[in-house]
Design a protein around this motif. Structure first.
Motif, PDB file in Angstrom:
ATOM      1  N   ARG A 189       0.828  -1.201   0.000  1.00 50.62           N
ATOM      2  CA  ARG A 189       0.000   0.000   0.000  1.00 50.62           C
ATOM      3  C   ARG A 189       0.869   1.260   0.000  1.00 50.62           C
ATOM      4  O   ARG A 189       0.530   2.264  -0.651  1.00 50.62           O
ATOM      5  CB  ARG A 189      -0.929  -0.016   1.220  1.00 50.62           C
ATOM      6  CG  ARG A 189      -2.030   1.041   1.173  1.00 50.62           C
ATOM      7  CD  ARG A 189      -2.969   0.869   2.363  1.00 50.62           C
ATOM      8  NE  ARG A 189      -3.569  -0.457   2.378  1.00 50.62           N
ATOM      9  CZ  ARG A 189      -4.630  -0.806   1.652  1.00 50.62           C
ATOM     10  NH1 ARG A 189      -5.181   0.074   0.834  1.00 50.62           N
ATOM     11  NH2 ARG A 189      -5.122  -2.025   1.730  1.00 50.62           N
ATOM     12  N   GLU A 190       1.967   1.211   0.746  1.00 49.85           N
ATOM     13  CA  GLU A 190       2.859   2.365   0.794  1.00 49.85           C
ATOM     14  C   GLU A 190       3.510   2.611  -0.569  1.00 49.85           C
ATOM     15  O   GLU A 190       3.651   3.749  -1.012  1.00 49.85           O
ATOM     16  CB  GLU A 190       3.935   2.152   1.858  1.00 49.85           C
ATOM     17  CG  GLU A 190       3.438   2.317   3.284  1.00 49.85           C
ATOM     18  CD  GLU A 190       2.955   3.736   3.543  1.00 49.85           C
ATOM     19  OE1 GLU A 190       3.687   4.691   3.209  1.00 49.85           O
ATOM     20  OE2 GLU A 190       1.838   3.892   4.065  1.00 49.85           O
ATOM     21  N   VAL A 191       3.932   1.534  -1.229  1.00 52.13           N
ATOM     22  CA  VAL A 191       4.512   1.679  -2.564  1.00 52.13           C
ATOM     23  C   VAL A 191       3.448   2.165  -3.549  1.00 52.13           C
ATOM     24  O   VAL A 191       3.706   3.012  -4.410  1.00 52.13           O
ATOM     25  CB  VAL A 191       5.116   0.341  -3.049  1.00 52.13           C
ATOM     26  CG1 VAL A 191       5.546   0.438  -4.513  1.00 52.13           C
ATOM     27  CG2 VAL A 191       6.312  -0.046  -2.181  1.00 52.13           C
ATOM     28  N   ASN A 192       2.240   1.654  -3.390  1.00 53.25           N
ATOM     29  CA  ASN A 192       1.147   1.975  -4.309  1.00 53.25           C
ATOM     30  C   ASN A 192       0.831   3.468  -4.348  1.00 53.25           C
ATOM     31  O   ASN A 192       0.460   4.010  -5.394  1.00 53.25           O
ATOM     32  CB  ASN A 192      -0.095   1.189  -3.906  1.00 53.25           C
ATOM     33  CG  ASN A 192      -0.993   0.880  -5.090  1.00 53.25           C
ATOM     34  OD1 ASN A 192      -0.516   0.641  -6.192  1.00 53.25           O
ATOM     35  ND2 ASN A 192      -2.290   0.888  -4.864  1.00 53.25           N
ATOM     36  N   ARG A 193       1.008   4.144  -3.219  1.00 46.70           N
ATOM     37  CA  ARG A 193       0.659   5.562  -3.179  1.00 46.70           C
ATOM     38  C   ARG A 193       1.640   6.429  -3.971  1.00 46.70           C
ATOM     39  O   ARG A 193       1.335   7.588  -4.286  1.00 46.70           O
ATOM     40  CB  ARG A 193       0.567   6.045  -1.729  1.00 46.70           C
ATOM     41  CG  ARG A 193       1.890   6.130  -0.981  1.00 46.70           C
ATOM     42  CD  ARG A 193       1.672   6.514   0.469  1.00 46.70           C
ATOM     43  NE  ARG A 193       2.912   6.648   1.211  1.00 46.70           N
ATOM     44  CZ  ARG A 193       3.639   7.753   1.257  1.00 46.70           C
ATOM     45  NH1 ARG A 193       3.232   8.835   0.586  1.00 46.70           N
ATOM     46  NH2 ARG A 193       4.751   7.806   1.945  1.00 46.70           N
ATOM     47  N   PHE A 194       2.808   5.859  -4.319  1.00 53.01           N
ATOM     48  CA  PHE A 194       3.766   6.605  -5.147  1.00 53.01           C
ATOM     49  C   PHE A 194       3.460   6.464  -6.641  1.00 53.01           C
ATOM     50  O   PHE A 194       4.009   7.215  -7.456  1.00 53.01           O
ATOM     51  CB  PHE A 194       5.200   6.116  -4.896  1.00 53.01           C
ATOM     52  CG  PHE A 194       5.776   6.526  -3.573  1.00 53.01           C
ATOM     53  CD1 PHE A 194       6.211   7.826  -3.370  1.00 53.01           C
ATOM     54  CD2 PHE A 194       5.882   5.619  -2.534  1.00 53.01           C
ATOM     55  CE1 PHE A 194       6.750   8.216  -2.151  1.00 53.01           C
ATOM     56  CE2 PHE A 194       6.414   5.988  -1.312  1.00 53.01           C
ATOM     57  CZ  PHE A 194       6.845   7.285  -1.120  1.00 53.01           C
ATOM     58  N   LEU A 195       2.609   5.515  -7.002  1.00 53.00           N
ATOM     59  CA  LEU A 195       2.388   5.241  -8.420  1.00 53.00           C
ATOM     60  C   LEU A 195       1.635   6.345  -9.170  1.00 53.00           C
ATOM     61  O   LEU A 195       1.993   6.640 -10.319  1.00 53.00           O
ATOM     62  CB  LEU A 195       1.667   3.898  -8.584  1.00 53.00           C
ATOM     63  CG  LEU A 195       2.435   2.659  -8.102  1.00 53.00           C
ATOM     64  CD1 LEU A 195       1.718   1.397  -8.538  1.00 53.00           C
ATOM     65  CD2 LEU A 195       3.871   2.655  -8.616  1.00 53.00           C
ATOM     66  N   PRO A 196       0.584   6.976  -8.605  1.00 49.95           N
ATOM     67  CA  PRO A 196      -0.105   8.037  -9.360  1.00 49.95           C
ATOM     68  C   PRO A 196       0.807   9.177  -9.791  1.00 49.95           C
ATOM     69  O   PRO A 196       0.797   9.549 -10.983  1.00 49.95           O
ATOM     70  CB  PRO A 196      -1.203   8.489  -8.393  1.00 49.95           C
ATOM     71  CG  PRO A 196      -1.506   7.262  -7.586  1.00 49.95           C
ATOM     72  CD  PRO A 196      -0.170   6.619  -7.376  1.00 49.95           C
ATOM     73  N   PRO A 197       1.618   9.788  -8.895  1.00 50.79           N
ATOM     74  CA  PRO A 197       2.495  10.860  -9.383  1.00 50.79           C
ATOM     75  C   PRO A 197       3.556  10.348 -10.355  1.00 50.79           C
ATOM     76  O   PRO A 197       3.928  11.067 -11.299  1.00 50.79           O
ATOM     77  CB  PRO A 197       3.134  11.415  -8.107  1.00 50.79           C
ATOM     78  CG  PRO A 197       2.987  10.334  -7.089  1.00 50.79           C
ATOM     79  CD  PRO A 197       1.729   9.635  -7.425  1.00 50.79           C
ATOM     80  N   LEU A 198       4.029   9.113 -10.148  1.00 53.18           N
ATOM     81  CA  LEU A 198       4.993   8.542 -11.093  1.00 53.18           C
ATOM     82  C   LEU A 198       4.364   8.377 -12.471  1.00 53.18           C
ATOM     83  O   LEU A 198       4.959   8.747 -13.497  1.00 53.18           O
ATOM     84  CB  LEU A 198       5.481   7.181 -10.569  1.00 53.18           C
ATOM     85  CG  LEU A 198       6.414   6.387 -11.484  1.00 53.18           C
ATOM     86  CD1 LEU A 198       7.704   7.157 -11.735  1.00 53.18           C
ATOM     87  CD2 LEU A 198       6.713   5.011 -10.887  1.00 53.18           C
ATOM     88  N   ALA A 223      -2.392   7.105 -13.129  1.00 54.18           N
ATOM     89  CA  ALA A 223      -2.153   8.503 -12.748  1.00 54.18           C
ATOM     90  C   ALA A 223      -3.344   9.102 -12.016  1.00 54.18           C
ATOM     91  O   ALA A 223      -3.182   9.986 -11.166  1.00 54.18           O
ATOM     92  CB  ALA A 223      -1.818   9.335 -13.981  1.00 54.18           C
ATOM     93  N   THR A 224      -4.536   8.649 -12.347  1.00 51.71           N
ATOM     94  CA  THR A 224      -5.743   9.182 -11.702  1.00 51.71           C
ATOM     95  C   THR A 224      -6.144   8.378 -10.468  1.00 51.71           C
ATOM     96  O   THR A 224      -7.245   8.553  -9.945  1.00 51.71           O
ATOM     97  CB  THR A 224      -6.911   9.196 -12.701  1.00 51.71           C
ATOM     98  OG1 THR A 224      -7.121   7.870 -13.223  1.00 51.71           O
ATOM     99  CG2 THR A 224      -6.623  10.154 -13.845  1.00 51.71           C
ATOM    100  N   GLY A 225      -5.244   7.502 -10.012  1.00 54.49           N
ATOM    101  CA  GLY A 225      -5.534   6.734  -8.794  1.00 54.49           C
ATOM    102  C   GLY A 225      -6.362   5.498  -9.022  1.00 54.49           C
ATOM    103  O   GLY A 225      -6.968   4.963  -8.086  1.00 54.49           O
ATOM    104  N   GLY A 226      -6.369   5.008 -10.254  1.00 54.17           N
ATOM    105  CA  GLY A 226      -7.214   3.860 -10.582  1.00 54.17           C
ATOM    106  C   GLY A 226      -6.816   2.566  -9.916  1.00 54.17           C
ATOM    107  O   GLY A 226      -7.627   1.646  -9.820  1.00 54.17           O
ATOM    108  N   VAL A 227      -5.572   2.480  -9.426  1.00 54.26           N
ATOM    109  CA  VAL A 227      -5.140   1.239  -8.770  1.00 54.26           C
ATOM    110  C   VAL A 227      -4.965   1.439  -7.266  1.00 54.26           C
ATOM    111  O   VAL A 227      -4.406   0.581  -6.584  1.00 54.26           O
ATOM    112  CB  VAL A 227      -3.814   0.723  -9.384  1.00 54.26           C
ATOM    113  CG1 VAL A 227      -4.009   0.375 -10.846  1.00 54.26           C
ATOM    114  CG2 VAL A 227      -2.692   1.748  -9.203  1.00 54.26           C
ATOM    115  N   ALA A 228      -5.435   2.556  -6.752  1.00 50.92           N
ATOM    116  CA  ALA A 228      -5.233   2.869  -5.331  1.00 50.92           C
ATOM    117  C   ALA A 228      -5.823   1.807  -4.416  1.00 50.92           C
ATOM    118  O   ALA A 228      -5.299   1.549  -3.318  1.00 50.92           O
ATOM    119  CB  ALA A 228      -5.843   4.233  -5.005  1.00 50.92           C
TER     120      ALA A 228
END
Length: 257
Positions: A189-198, A223-228
């Motif tokens: 989950r912590e890694v996942n939160r870096f994915l939208p800005p990346l 980018a729009t948080g679709g995998v959050a």
């Protein structure tokens, strides 16, 4: 020695951390100071544990006097032997606690050196020996240390970072997924939160280079948080973003630095 010899562990299980300590000491004669001290303490505590476990086994099975214990009188009805057996098992329990403590101390020294694999080996030993709490504590400390090592590269992740920073961010996130124990709380989950800005930064680079985003690409979706809400697929999502970015870098007519 079998499992019945001790209520804690069998001989092969008990000596696993001692084997690691011997390897560390033999592998590098310059490992002086804290690491060598922790290894030697672990070896000593393991030796004392095995002696105590041996006495407990002999007291539980041998009819005659046991070395290291008071002789039993001719009129004893078994009560004295029973008391000695209880004391022997108490010694085993206390010495086992010291072995676990020495494992944690050795792990601390290894973490300071960045020897992640050896720390994982100690955590595995503790878990397989029934010391789940100690193993979880060790994995948490290891995870924190690894996060800290990559913190600088992770801190710069944003939707406006330059291409050079994108590559570093991808490498850092992959390292976290590879090195931080899976049992670390909320690792994915912590890694996942870096994915939208990346993903946003990669998408911006694609638009800047006038690269048409393929229909099947998930860059904009991520980018729009679709995998959050899907941390379990974080590795797959990161690989998809890395593939898109590496594709941009491979274009001979495009500048990505």
């Amino acid at each position: 020695m079998t499992d019945a010899a001790s209520p804690y562990l069998a001989l092969r299980q008990a000596v696993r951390p001692a084997i690691l300590a011997c390897r560390l000491l033999a592998g590098d004669q310059e490992r002086a100071g804290k690491l060598a001290t922790e290894c030697e303490d672990l070896l000593f505590e393991t030796s004392e544990l095995l002696k105590a476990a041996g006495r407990a086994r002999l007291l539980g099975t041998a009819p005659g006097p046991v070395p290291g214990t008071a002789p039993i009188g001719p009129n004893d009805d078994g009560g004295e032997r029973q008391a000695q057996l209880v004391d022997a098992y108490a010694d085993v329990g206390l010495l086992w606690a010291k072995v676990v403590g020495s494992c944690l101390a050795l792990a601390g020294a290894l973490i300071e050196r960045g020897d992640w694999d050896d720390v994982r080996a100690l955590a595995s030993f503790l878990a397989s020996s029934g010391e789940e709490t100690a193993a979880a504590e060790l994995r948490l400390v290891l995870g924190n240390a690894i996060w800290q090592r990559h913190s600088e590269q992770l801190r710069v992740i944003s939707n406006t970072m330059p291409p050079a920073a994108i590559g570093g961010a991808i490498s850092a996130l992959r390292a976290v997924l590879r090195e931080v124990p899976e049992e670390y709380p909320d690792r994915n989950r912590e890694v996942n939160r870096f994915l939208p800005p990346l993903a946003a930064a990669i998408g911006a680079l694609m638009k800047e280079q006038r690269v048409e985003i393929p229909y099947h690409s998930r860059v904009e979706h991520i980018a729009t948080g679709g995998v959050a809400k899907y941390p379990d697929i974080v590795a797959m999502s990161l690989d998809e973003l890395a593939a898109e970015f590496e594709g941009l870098c491979a274009r001979p007519d495009r500048e990505t630095t």
